[in-house]
Design a protein around this motif. Structure first.
Motif, PDB file in Angstrom:
ATOM      1  N   ASN A   1       0.812  -1.211   0.000  1.00 38.51           N
ATOM      2  CA  ASN A   1       0.000   0.000   0.000  1.00 38.51           C
ATOM      3  C   ASN A   1       0.851   1.269   0.000  1.00 38.51           C
ATOM      4  O   ASN A   1       0.371   2.332   0.339  1.00 38.51           O
ATOM      5  CB  ASN A   1      -0.919   0.008   1.230  1.00 38.51           C
ATOM      6  N   PHE A   2       2.111   1.128  -0.362  1.00 37.29           N
ATOM      7  CA  PHE A   2       2.993   2.283  -0.338  1.00 37.29           C
ATOM      8  C   PHE A   2       3.144   2.891  -1.726  1.00 37.29           C
ATOM      9  O   PHE A   2       3.205   2.177  -2.717  1.00 37.29           O
ATOM     10  CB  PHE A   2       4.382   1.897   0.204  1.00 37.29           C
ATOM     11  N   THR A   3       3.225   4.226  -1.773  1.00 36.79           N
ATOM     12  CA  THR A   3       3.444   4.907  -3.040  1.00 36.79           C
ATOM     13  C   THR A   3       4.928   4.875  -3.368  1.00 36.79           C
ATOM     14  O   THR A   3       5.763   4.557  -2.515  1.00 36.79           O
ATOM     15  CB  THR A   3       3.006   6.382  -2.954  1.00 36.79           C
ATOM     16  N   LYS A   4       5.237   5.230  -4.594  1.00 38.13           N
ATOM     17  CA  LYS A   4       6.630   5.277  -5.025  1.00 38.13           C
ATOM     18  C   LYS A   4       7.400   6.295  -4.161  1.00 38.13           C
ATOM     19  O   LYS A   4       8.537   6.053  -3.774  1.00 38.13           O
ATOM     20  CB  LYS A   4       6.700   5.656  -6.502  1.00 38.13           C
ATOM     21  N   GLY A   5       6.760   7.404  -3.849  1.00 35.65           N
ATOM     22  CA  GLY A   5       7.388   8.426  -3.004  1.00 35.65           C
ATOM     23  C   GLY A   5       7.710   7.900  -1.614  1.00 35.65           C
ATOM     24  O   GLY A   5       8.776   8.184  -1.063  1.00 35.65           O
ATOM     25  N   GLN A   6       6.797   7.123  -1.051  1.00 33.02           N
ATOM     26  CA  GLN A   6       7.035   6.536   0.270  1.00 33.02           C
ATOM     27  C   GLN A   6       8.170   5.524   0.215  1.00 33.02           C
ATOM     28  O   GLN A   6       8.968   5.427   1.142  1.00 33.02           O
ATOM     29  CB  GLN A   6       5.753   5.879   0.800  1.00 33.02           C
ATOM     30  N   THR A   7       8.245   4.782  -0.880  1.00 32.01           N
ATOM     31  CA  THR A   7       9.314   3.800  -1.036  1.00 32.01           C
ATOM     32  C   THR A   7      10.660   4.513  -1.142  1.00 32.01           C
ATOM     33  O   THR A   7      11.641   4.087  -0.533  1.00 32.01           O
ATOM     34  CB  THR A   7       9.051   2.894  -2.259  1.00 32.01           C
ATOM     35  N   TRP A   8      10.711   5.615  -1.897  1.00 29.74           N
ATOM     36  CA  TRP A   8      11.947   6.412  -1.981  1.00 29.74           C
ATOM     37  C   TRP A   8      12.330   6.940  -0.602  1.00 29.74           C
ATOM     38  O   TRP A   8      13.508   6.950  -0.234  1.00 29.74           O
ATOM     39  CB  TRP A   8      11.799   7.581  -2.956  1.00 29.74           C
ATOM     40  N   GLY A   9      11.334   7.383   0.178  1.00 36.93           N
ATOM     41  CA  GLY A   9      11.582   7.879   1.533  1.00 36.93           C
ATOM     42  C   GLY A   9      12.163   6.788   2.418  1.00 36.93           C
ATOM     43  O   GLY A   9      13.101   7.028   3.190  1.00 36.93           O
TER      44      GLY A   9
ATOM     45  N   ALA B   1      25.971  -6.195  12.158  1.00 36.25           N
ATOM     46  CA  ALA B   1      24.650  -6.832  12.082  1.00 36.25           C
ATOM     47  C   ALA B   1      23.623  -5.839  11.546  1.00 36.25           C
ATOM     48  O   ALA B   1      22.832  -6.169  10.653  1.00 36.25           O
ATOM     49  CB  ALA B   1      24.220  -7.346  13.453  1.00 36.25           C
ATOM     50  N   LYS B   2      23.650  -4.616  12.054  1.00 35.65           N
ATOM     51  CA  LYS B   2      22.728  -3.572  11.586  1.00 35.65           C
ATOM     52  C   LYS B   2      23.054  -3.181  10.147  1.00 35.65           C
ATOM     53  O   LYS B   2      22.160  -2.934   9.346  1.00 35.65           O
ATOM     54  CB  LYS B   2      22.803  -2.325  12.483  1.00 35.65           C
ATOM     55  N   MET B   3      24.355  -3.126   9.827  1.00 34.80           N
ATOM     56  CA  MET B   3      24.756  -2.781   8.459  1.00 34.80           C
ATOM     57  C   MET B   3      24.170  -3.790   7.474  1.00 34.80           C
ATOM     58  O   MET B   3      23.633  -3.411   6.436  1.00 34.80           O
ATOM     59  CB  MET B   3      26.288  -2.770   8.329  1.00 34.80           C
ATOM     60  N   LYS B   4      24.247  -5.062   7.822  1.00 38.60           N
ATOM     61  CA  LYS B   4      23.731  -6.122   6.949  1.00 38.60           C
ATOM     62  C   LYS B   4      22.207  -6.000   6.807  1.00 38.60           C
ATOM     63  O   LYS B   4      21.666  -6.148   5.718  1.00 38.60           O
ATOM     64  CB  LYS B   4      24.113  -7.484   7.527  1.00 38.60           C
ATOM     65  N   GLU B   5      21.543  -5.710   7.916  1.00 36.30           N
ATOM     66  CA  GLU B   5      20.086  -5.540   7.922  1.00 36.30           C
ATOM     67  C   GLU B   5      19.687  -4.388   6.987  1.00 36.30           C
ATOM     68  O   GLU B   5      18.790  -4.537   6.163  1.00 36.30           O
ATOM     69  CB  GLU B   5      19.650  -5.236   9.364  1.00 36.30           C
ATOM     70  N   TYR B   6      20.361  -3.245   7.134  1.00 38.46           N
ATOM     71  CA  TYR B   6      20.050  -2.088   6.286  1.00 38.46           C
ATOM     72  C   TYR B   6      20.421  -2.348   4.831  1.00 38.46           C
ATOM     73  O   TYR B   6      19.689  -1.953   3.922  1.00 38.46           O
ATOM     74  CB  TYR B   6      20.754  -0.823   6.790  1.00 38.46           C
ATOM     75  N   ALA B   7      21.552  -3.017   4.588  1.00 33.70           N
ATOM     76  CA  ALA B   7      21.984  -3.304   3.220  1.00 33.70           C
ATOM     77  C   ALA B   7      20.943  -4.163   2.503  1.00 33.70           C
ATOM     78  O   ALA B   7      20.607  -3.919   1.338  1.00 33.70           O
ATOM     79  CB  ALA B   7      23.339  -3.999   3.230  1.00 33.70           C
ATOM     80  N   THR B   8      20.402  -5.156   3.209  1.00 31.77           N
ATOM     81  CA  THR B   8      19.374  -6.024   2.635  1.00 31.77           C
ATOM     82  C   THR B   8      18.126  -5.212   2.311  1.00 31.77           C
ATOM     83  O   THR B   8      17.531  -5.358   1.235  1.00 31.77           O
ATOM     84  CB  THR B   8      19.038  -7.168   3.615  1.00 31.77           C
ATOM     85  N   LYS B   9      17.741  -4.335   3.236  1.00 31.58           N
ATOM     86  CA  LYS B   9      16.561  -3.485   3.043  1.00 31.58           C
ATOM     87  C   LYS B   9      16.771  -2.543   1.852  1.00 31.58           C
ATOM     88  O   LYS B   9      15.876  -2.364   1.027  1.00 31.58           O
ATOM     89  CB  LYS B   9      16.297  -2.677   4.327  1.00 31.58           C
ATOM     90  N   ILE B  10      17.962  -1.954   1.764  1.00 30.07           N
ATOM     91  CA  ILE B  10      18.290  -1.041   0.660  1.00 30.07           C
ATOM     92  C   ILE B  10      18.136  -1.759  -0.675  1.00 30.07           C
ATOM     93  O   ILE B  10      17.495  -1.260  -1.596  1.00 30.07           O
ATOM     94  CB  ILE B  10      19.728  -0.479   0.828  1.00 30.07           C
ATOM     95  N   ARG B  11      18.708  -2.960  -0.776  1.00 34.52           N
ATOM     96  CA  ARG B  11      18.644  -3.715  -2.034  1.00 34.52           C
ATOM     97  C   ARG B  11      17.210  -4.103  -2.390  1.00 34.52           C
ATOM     98  O   ARG B  11      16.821  -4.045  -3.551  1.00 34.52           O
ATOM     99  CB  ARG B  11      19.550  -4.937  -1.968  1.00 34.52           C
ATOM    100  N   THR B  12      16.422  -4.462  -1.393  1.00 36.39           N
ATOM    101  CA  THR B  12      15.018  -4.817  -1.631  1.00 36.39           C
ATOM    102  C   THR B  12      14.253  -3.611  -2.167  1.00 36.39           C
ATOM    103  O   THR B  12      13.535  -3.714  -3.165  1.00 36.39           O
ATOM    104  CB  THR B  12      14.356  -5.322  -0.326  1.00 36.39           C
ATOM    105  N   LEU B  13      14.423  -2.466  -1.510  1.00 36.19           N
ATOM    106  CA  LEU B  13      13.722  -1.247  -1.930  1.00 36.19           C
ATOM    107  C   LEU B  13      14.171  -0.818  -3.326  1.00 36.19           C
ATOM    108  O   LEU B  13      13.351  -0.411  -4.153  1.00 36.19           O
ATOM    109  CB  LEU B  13      13.952  -0.120  -0.917  1.00 36.19           C
TER     110      LEU B  13
ATOM    111  N   GLY C   1      12.992  -0.435  -9.155  1.00 41.76           N
ATOM    112  CA  GLY C   1      13.532  -0.686 -10.478  1.00 41.76           C
ATOM    113  C   GLY C   1      14.820   0.080 -10.762  1.00 41.76           C
ATOM    114  O   GLY C   1      15.110   0.398 -11.910  1.00 41.76           O
ATOM    115  N   VAL C   2      15.570   0.395  -9.695  1.00 41.86           N
ATOM    116  CA  VAL C   2      16.850   1.087  -9.878  1.00 41.86           C
ATOM    117  C   VAL C   2      17.996   0.101  -9.622  1.00 41.86           C
ATOM    118  O   VAL C   2      17.795  -0.959  -9.028  1.00 41.86           O
ATOM    119  CB  VAL C   2      16.989   2.331  -8.950  1.00 41.86           C
TER     120      VAL C   2
END
Length: 61
Positions: free
Chosen positions: A6-14, A33-45, A50-51
């Motif tokens: 339910n998130f917009t593209k703008g929210q995903t960029w945020g 551990a946190k770096m890995k967590e954020y890195a995974t989240k960054i790649r998913t987003l 589509g970037v």
């Protein structure tokens, strides 16, 4: 059109911007551990937007 649930593209960029901020803070603090967590989240987003996905060789990602 929503890119993730339910998130917009703008929210995903945020969310991506916040994830990068969190990653940088974790890196300064040396919290791998946190770096890995954020890195995974960054790649998913990035995938959802589509970037080009960032690589994190220091984490094996």
């Amino acid at each position: 059109m929503s890119s993730r649930g339910n998130f917009t593209k703008g929210q995903t960029w945020g969310a991506l911007k916040k994830a990068w901020r969190g990653y940088k803070i974790a890196k300064v603090q040396g919290d791998s551990a946190k770096m890995k967590e954020y890195a995974t989240k960054i790649r998913t987003l990035q995938g959802e937007l589509g970037v080009k996905q960032a690589s994190f060789p220091e984490l094996g990602i």
